[in-house]
Design a protein around this motif. Structure first.
Motif, PDB file in Angstrom:
ATOM      1  N   PHE A 149       0.852  -1.194   0.000  1.00 20.88           N
ATOM      2  CA  PHE A 149       0.000   0.000   0.000  1.00 20.88           C
ATOM      3  C   PHE A 149       0.885   1.240   0.000  1.00 20.88           C
ATOM      4  N   PRO A 150       0.554   2.271  -0.802  1.00 20.43           N
ATOM      5  CA  PRO A 150       1.357   3.498  -0.753  1.00 20.43           C
ATOM      6  C   PRO A 150       1.407   4.022   0.677  1.00 20.43           C
ATOM      7  N   TYR A 151       2.622   4.211   1.199  1.00 20.03           N
ATOM      8  CA  TYR A 151       2.734   4.400   2.639  1.00 20.03           C
ATOM      9  C   TYR A 151       2.107   5.696   3.116  1.00 20.03           C
ATOM     10  N   LEU A 152       2.243   6.762   2.311  1.00 17.94           N
ATOM     11  CA  LEU A 152       1.696   8.041   2.765  1.00 17.94           C
ATOM     12  C   LEU A 152       0.176   7.976   2.797  1.00 17.94           C
ATOM     13  N   LEU A 153      -0.367   7.324   1.779  1.00 16.93           N
ATOM     14  CA  LEU A 153      -1.820   7.177   1.715  1.00 16.93           C
ATOM     15  C   LEU A 153      -2.318   6.399   2.929  1.00 16.93           C
ATOM     16  N   LEU A 154      -1.592   5.341   3.250  1.00 17.75           N
ATOM     17  CA  LEU A 154      -1.966   4.521   4.405  1.00 17.75           C
ATOM     18  C   LEU A 154      -1.945   5.365   5.682  1.00 17.75           C
ATOM     19  N   ALA A 155      -0.862   6.135   5.834  1.00 19.45           N
ATOM     20  CA  ALA A 155      -0.742   6.962   7.038  1.00 19.45           C
ATOM     21  C   ALA A 155      -1.876   7.992   7.093  1.00 19.45           C
ATOM     22  N   ILE A 156      -2.203   8.557   5.948  1.00 20.84           N
ATOM     23  CA  ILE A 156      -3.281   9.559   5.914  1.00 20.84           C
ATOM     24  C   ILE A 156      -4.597   8.924   6.334  1.00 20.84           C
ATOM     25  N   VAL A 157      -4.869   7.735   5.781  1.00 17.55           N
ATOM     26  CA  VAL A 157      -6.128   7.061   6.112  1.00 17.55           C
ATOM     27  C   VAL A 157      -6.214   6.797   7.609  1.00 17.55           C
ATOM     28  N   ILE A 158      -5.133   6.278   8.175  1.00 21.58           N
ATOM     29  CA  ILE A 158      -5.139   5.965   9.609  1.00 21.58           C
ATOM     30  C   ILE A 158      -5.285   7.255  10.419  1.00 21.58           C
ATOM     31  N   ALA A 159      -4.500   8.270  10.051  1.00 24.87           N
ATOM     32  CA  ALA A 159      -4.560   9.537  10.793  1.00 24.87           C
ATOM     33  C   ALA A 159      -5.971  10.115  10.715  1.00 24.87           C
ATOM     34  N   PHE A 160      -6.576  10.013   9.550  1.00 24.03           N
ATOM     35  CA  PHE A 160      -7.919  10.546   9.358  1.00 24.03           C
ATOM     36  C   PHE A 160      -8.920   9.798  10.245  1.00 24.03           C
ATOM     37  N   LEU A 161      -8.784   8.458  10.245  1.00 23.96           N
ATOM     38  CA  LEU A 161      -9.716   7.654  11.049  1.00 23.96           C
ATOM     39  C   LEU A 161      -9.551   7.942  12.533  1.00 23.96           C
ATOM     40  N   LEU A 162      -8.315   8.185  12.954  1.00 25.08           N
ATOM     41  CA  LEU A 162      -8.054   8.338  14.379  1.00 25.08           C
ATOM     42  C   LEU A 162      -8.269   9.760  14.873  1.00 25.08           C
ATOM     43  N   SER A 163      -8.290  10.716  13.940  1.00 22.76           N
ATOM     44  CA  SER A 163      -8.276  12.110  14.382  1.00 22.76           C
ATOM     45  C   SER A 163      -9.481  12.449  15.254  1.00 22.76           C
ATOM     46  N   ASP A 164     -10.603  11.771  15.032  1.00 24.76           N
ATOM     47  CA  ASP A 164     -11.778  12.069  15.857  1.00 24.76           C
ATOM     48  C   ASP A 164     -11.728  11.325  17.190  1.00 24.76           C
ATOM     49  N   VAL A 165     -11.004  10.188  17.187  1.00 19.66           N
ATOM     50  CA  VAL A 165     -11.001   9.340  18.378  1.00 19.66           C
ATOM     51  C   VAL A 165     -10.017   9.853  19.413  1.00 19.66           C
ATOM     52  N   LEU A 166      -8.828  10.195  18.932  1.00 15.75           N
ATOM     53  CA  LEU A 166      -7.765  10.590  19.859  1.00 15.75           C
ATOM     54  C   LEU A 166      -7.615  12.101  19.866  1.00 15.75           C
ATOM     55  N   ALA A 167      -7.452  12.613  21.063  1.00 18.11           N
ATOM     56  CA  ALA A 167      -7.301  14.057  21.173  1.00 18.11           C
ATOM     57  C   ALA A 167      -5.881  14.473  20.837  1.00 18.11           C
ATOM     58  N   SER A 168      -4.914  13.602  21.171  1.00 21.45           N
ATOM     59  CA  SER A 168      -3.516  13.984  21.030  1.00 21.45           C
ATOM     60  C   SER A 168      -3.044  13.824  19.590  1.00 21.45           C
ATOM     61  N   GLY A 169      -2.545  14.905  19.033  1.00 25.19           N
ATOM     62  CA  GLY A 169      -2.026  14.839  17.677  1.00 25.19           C
ATOM     63  C   GLY A 169      -0.789  13.983  17.589  1.00 25.19           C
ATOM     64  N   VAL A 170       0.039  14.040  18.612  1.00 25.96           N
ATOM     65  CA  VAL A 170       1.271  13.259  18.607  1.00 25.96           C
ATOM     66  C   VAL A 170       0.942  11.770  18.575  1.00 25.96           C
ATOM     67  N   LEU A 171      -0.013  11.376  19.400  1.00 23.66           N
ATOM     68  CA  LEU A 171      -0.385   9.961  19.466  1.00 23.66           C
ATOM     69  C   LEU A 171      -0.972   9.502  18.133  1.00 23.66           C
ATOM     70  N   THR A 172      -1.865  10.324  17.573  1.00 19.29           N
ATOM     71  CA  THR A 172      -2.463   9.967  16.286  1.00 19.29           C
ATOM     72  C   THR A 172      -1.387   9.768  15.229  1.00 19.29           C
ATOM     73  N   ALA A 173      -0.484  10.745  15.140  1.00 22.72           N
ATOM     74  CA  ALA A 173       0.559  10.649  14.123  1.00 22.72           C
ATOM     75  C   ALA A 173       1.433   9.423  14.369  1.00 22.72           C
ATOM     76  N   ALA A 174       1.753   9.166  15.631  1.00 20.70           N
ATOM     77  CA  ALA A 174       2.617   8.027  15.941  1.00 20.70           C
ATOM     78  C   ALA A 174       1.954   6.718  15.525  1.00 20.70           C
ATOM     79  N   ILE A 175       0.663   6.576  15.807  1.00 25.93           N
ATOM     80  CA  ILE A 175      -0.014   5.332  15.431  1.00 25.93           C
ATOM     81  C   ILE A 175      -0.075   5.198  13.917  1.00 25.93           C
ATOM     82  N   ALA A 176      -0.432   6.296  13.259  1.00 19.83           N
ATOM     83  CA  ALA A 176      -0.519   6.240  11.793  1.00 19.83           C
ATOM     84  C   ALA A 176       0.817   5.819  11.199  1.00 19.83           C
ATOM     85  N   ILE A 177       1.896   6.371  11.744  1.00 16.64           N
ATOM     86  CA  ILE A 177       3.217   6.045  11.196  1.00 16.64           C
ATOM     87  C   ILE A 177       3.618   4.614  11.540  1.00 16.64           C
ATOM     88  N   SER A 178       3.262   4.170  12.762  1.00 16.55           N
ATOM     89  CA  SER A 178       3.688   2.814  13.124  1.00 16.55           C
ATOM     90  C   SER A 178       3.003   1.768  12.251  1.00 16.55           C
TER      91      SER A 178
END
Ligand SMILES: Nc1ncnc2c1ncn2[C@@H]1O[C@H](COP(=O)(O)OP(=O)(O)OP(=O)(O)O)[C@@H](O)[C@H]1O
Ligand SMILES: [Mg+2]
Lengths: 340, 469
Positions: A149-178
């Motif tokens: 899967f194109p990695y940036l696209l994957l990260a965007i999808v995950i970050a997008f899905l998580l952005s409403d769930v998690l308040a912390s931007g750092v945590l969201t970005a970290a999960i999306a990247i992991s």
């Protein structure tokens, strides 16, 4: 048999300590280019980590601060000067401060991302490689699909899905990247596990009566985990770029949550045409230098730790010289076979 | 957790007590280990298509029907060339490789039928020492941890002081002293001999009854070999151990073993006490192995005719006696077959002049059609030739080398339409038969099959007399 006196049972370093010793040994012994690469990488990375840790003391202003304590707004697009070392942005924030605070964000996200992907990739890779069979096949299929899967696209999808769930931007970005990097850890760990599994000492452990769980934790893990530092540093370098990419596209750390270099770059696009170079150049340099530092560190570690690449240094052969005073003047034949 | 409290304290206790006492089943008349027609086959990895449709494409017959008794306190040597299945036999004994059929009875339990959890319990009592001491130690574990690990695995003790004491004791037992010097070493920091001692210590710390030694000295330096072997001998007496000693080296087996079993292609071809086997080897394979031992005395001239050819492949072993294609004494019932004919022709063709080869090769069609384990083959005629021409050629070949053992196995050659039919004598599988002080699986020694002038006839009466003793 005499009662064992406690002094003869020295306290030993734990598993991590002993692993560290096994890793640090080759580093101390390393020579030549790998050593230079390793130290430059360590210096650059170390500098940024220090900056991240001491950001509150280094940065003259807050990351979103656009006015003095007295309420006096900074001028916008101010070129570098004594008050604002690297100038100010269109929003009147201080470029230097944003870079320092940005370092903190990057380091936080990268450390979290590495920990998360390790926490998943390492055990799953171990189990998959050790058990084999259909479980292994299914996991490999899933991980390969994720990897393809194109990695940036994957990260965007995950970050997008998580952005409403998690308040912390750092945590969201970290999960999306992991999520992006789990397949790489998985692959490395699984392949290494498969080769270690065939080693006679694993069968020896079985012959001793060890359960599979014991074999994996005591015999396989310690040998597989050595490949992790290299993958982790190289992936850390890569994930800086991913984080910056997310920020650039607006899916990363939001401006209200922290300073982030990728976001700053994006805001600087408009400035570039107007001849305002400082808002884009300095975040760019920051990104490039941290990525370079981590890459050099990873490559250096790889050269030093990977036994297949490590140049084999044969001990210098000493011929005792026939000298009357009996002093052994060693004639040395240093032999260094470089990696090919 | 240990049900046998004496077991765990043995390294200090055992030297004091005689081997057989303190053991519930110290009776020497029932064997400690008994193999009964043991077979271990590995599935052959076929082509991708085979695996896709789940078709087995054959079996590697690594161990193919071995029966053997190992008495308590005995050292039984398993000797054979590379690939004869020695290691697989050893692994099957311990349940590390699943047996395909047959039984391994250890202490009245069938190892071959046990599941992994029960096997783990049994491994308190049987241990394996590998050929390569370096590879059989975890490079990431120091000796203290590595040697204590079996105790932790079996939950015998977790107390650090107790573990430390036992590790020190067993290190002394295997001659790694003072223990302080070795406790914190990693395997990479030890010499080969020291590593093998460490491996031994790890095997002994559980105080086992049986040690399977898989070529324990063959990777070691010559000077260290003797030391390790004498250590093994001493430990056996002191600790009351029983050894299965796997080796390809008949010379060391001679002085180390009480009994030797010669293995060839997964089967035992001859077994008996070393003195009998060395002084009067019966099986042609044993004779060949003995001749291959380098002689330190160059003035004595012994023929070095190693058996010709390679060890055949264990997937489709030769019919009859597996050794017959390499045996200089093979004859009628040994299991001659199509593949031997092909080999005979090819051997001939490498020797004769080029143009004669061209001529002869044209007479015969596709050689692959006779390359099969069958006692009747149809040798196809080449283009423009008839079955009669093939028969004629085969007769020429026979006339050129009438003494080749192969021709003993040919029953009839007949011309048929487009091919020549070759019928071989019925193959017989040799079985172990008592012959003097040894058991040998060779038709030469079988009174019912042996040729009149064979060794069985010559010493037959004598041999049978002794067998009854
Ligand atoms: N795990 C396995 N899977 C498939 N085939 C195997 C396996 N282990 C052994 N074999 C095959 O079984 C045969 C016997 O092997 P084994 O290792 O027992 O021989 P060996 O007598 O110990 O030889 P060496 O003296 O070289 O150690 C060989 O043909 C080998 O390829
Ligand atoms: Mg072997």
């Amino acid at each position: 048999m005499a009662a064992p006196d406690d002094s003869r049972v020295p306290r030993r370093p734990g598993l991590l300590g002993r692993q560290f010793r096994r890793v640090s040994g080759p580093i101390k012994e390393s020579r030549g280019l790998p050593r230079v690469v390793l130290w430059i990488g360590t210096a650059i990375t170390g500098m940024w980590v220090l900056v991240a840790i001491f950001a509150p003391w280094i940065a003259p202003y807050g990351y979103a601060q656009y006015q003095t304590a007295a309420g006096e707004r900074f001028p916008k697009h101010l070129p570098p000067n004594m008050d604002h070392l690297l100038g100010t942005t269109v929003q009147s924030t201080d470029v230097f401060s944003r870079i320092i605070w940005g370092a903190r964000t990057e380091v936080e996200v990268v450390i979290l991302a590495v920990l998360f992907s390790l926490a998943i990739g390492l055990p799953v890779g171990l189990i998959s490689g050790f058990k084999g069979g259909w479980l292994d096949r299914v996991l490999v299929l899933i991980m390969d699909a994720l990897f393809a899967f194109p990695y940036l696209l994957l990260a965007i999808v995950i970050a997008f899905l998580l952005s409403d769930v998690l308040a912390s931007g750092v945590l969201t970005a970290a999960i999306a990247i992991s999520v992006v990097y789990v397949p790489q850890y998985f692959r490395v760990v699984r392949n290494h596990t498969i080769s270690v599994r065939e080693e006679p000492f694993v069968e020896a452990a079985r012959a001793m009566g060890a359960r599979p769980r014991w074999i994996v934790t005591k015999y396989v893990f310690a040998n597989v985990v050595q490949s992790v530092p290299v993958v982790a540093t190289l992936n850390a370098a890569d994930s800086i770029l991913t984080l910056a990419g997310l920020g650039f596209l607006g899916y990363g750390i939001q401006p209200t949550q922290g300073a982030e270099w990728g976001y700053d770059l994006q805001r600087a696009i408009a400035d570039a045409g107007a001849g305002i170079w400082w808002t884009g150049l300095f975040p760019g340099i920051a990104i490039v230098s941290l990525v370079t530092g981590l890459t050099l560190l990873g490559e250096g570690l790889n050269d030093v730790l990977n036994p297949l690449l490590r140049p084999r240094r044969t001990e210098p052969v000493k011929f005792p010289d026939k000298q009357d005073d009996g002093a052994e003047t060693g004639r040395t034949q240093p032999e260094q076979r470089g990696k090919s | 957790m240990s049900t046998k409290p004496d077991r765990s304290t043995k390294p200090e206790a055992a030297p004091a007590q005689p081997a057989a006492t303190g053991r519930p089943d110290g009776d020497t008349s029932t064997p400690l280990l008994k193999l009964d027609e043991l077979k271990t086959y590995f599935p052959l990895r076929g082509t991708f298509l085979d695996r896709l449709i789940g078709r087995e494409s054959g079996w590697i017959k690594a161990v193919d029907g071995v029966s053997l008794d190992v008495k308590r306190g005995e050292v039984v040597g398993i000797v054979g060339e590379s690939g004869s299945g020695k290691s697989t036999l050893g692994r099957t004994l311990l349940g590390l490789a699943p047996a395909t059929s047959g039984a391994v009875t250890f202490d009245s339990r069938n190892v071959a039928a046990l599941k992994e959890p029960q096997l783990r319990q049994l491994r308190l009592r049987m241990q394996l020492v590998f050929q390569d001491p370096h590879a059989s130690l975890n490079p990431a574990m120091d000796l203290r941890t590595a040697i204590a690990d079996p105790l932790k695995i079996h939950g015998i003790t977790h107390d650090p002081d107790d573990l430390d004491r036992r590790v020190r004791e067993v290190l002394e037992v295997v001659g790694l002293s003072p223990p302080e010097r070795f406790l914190d070493n990693y395997p990479g920091e030890l010499s080969g001999g020291q590593k093998q001692r460490a491996v031994l210590a790890r095997a002994l710390i559980l105080n086992p009854d049986l040690l399977v030694l898989d070529e324990p000295v063959s990777m070691l330096d010559m000077s260290v070999r003797a030391k390790i072997l004498s250590l093994l001998g001493r430990l056996k007496d002191e600790l009351g151990l029983t050894y299965v000693y796997i080796t390809h080296d008949l010379a060391t087996a001679k002085f180390f073993c009480d009994r030797i079993a010669i293995m060839y292609l997964g089967r035992v071809v001859e077994t008996g006490p070393p003195s009998a086997i060395y002084d009067d080897p019966k099986h042609p394979y044993t004779k060949a192995l003995l001749r291959a031992i380098p002689d330190p005395d160059p003035s004595r001239h012994v023929p070095r005719d190693l058996p010709r050819g390679e060890v055949p492949d264990a997937v489709n072993p030769p019919l009859g006696c597996a050794f017959h294609p390499r045996c200089s004494m093979a004859y009628g019932p040994c299991g001659w077959e199509g593949r031997d004919l092909r080999e005979l022709l090819e051997r001939r063709w490498t020797r004769i002049p080029e143009e004669q080869y061209e001529r002869e090769r044209a007479v015969i069609g596709e050689l692959a059609r006779i390359d099969m384990p069958a006692s009747r083959v149809e040798v196809p005629a080449g283009k423009g030739y008839q079955g009669g021409d093939v028969v004629e050629l085969l007769e020429t070949v026979r006339a050129d080398a009438p003494n080749d053992p192969f021709w003993h196995g040919v029953h009839a050659i007949q011309a048929e339409d487009g091919h020549a039919r070759v019928d071989f004598n019925t193959p017989h599988d040799p079985v172990l038969k008592q012959q003097g002080r040894v058991q040998v699986a060779c038709h030469l020694w079988d009174p019912e099959l042996a040729p009149r002038d064979g060794p069985a006839a010559a010493s037959g009466g004598d041999g049978r007399d002794r067998a009854q003793q």
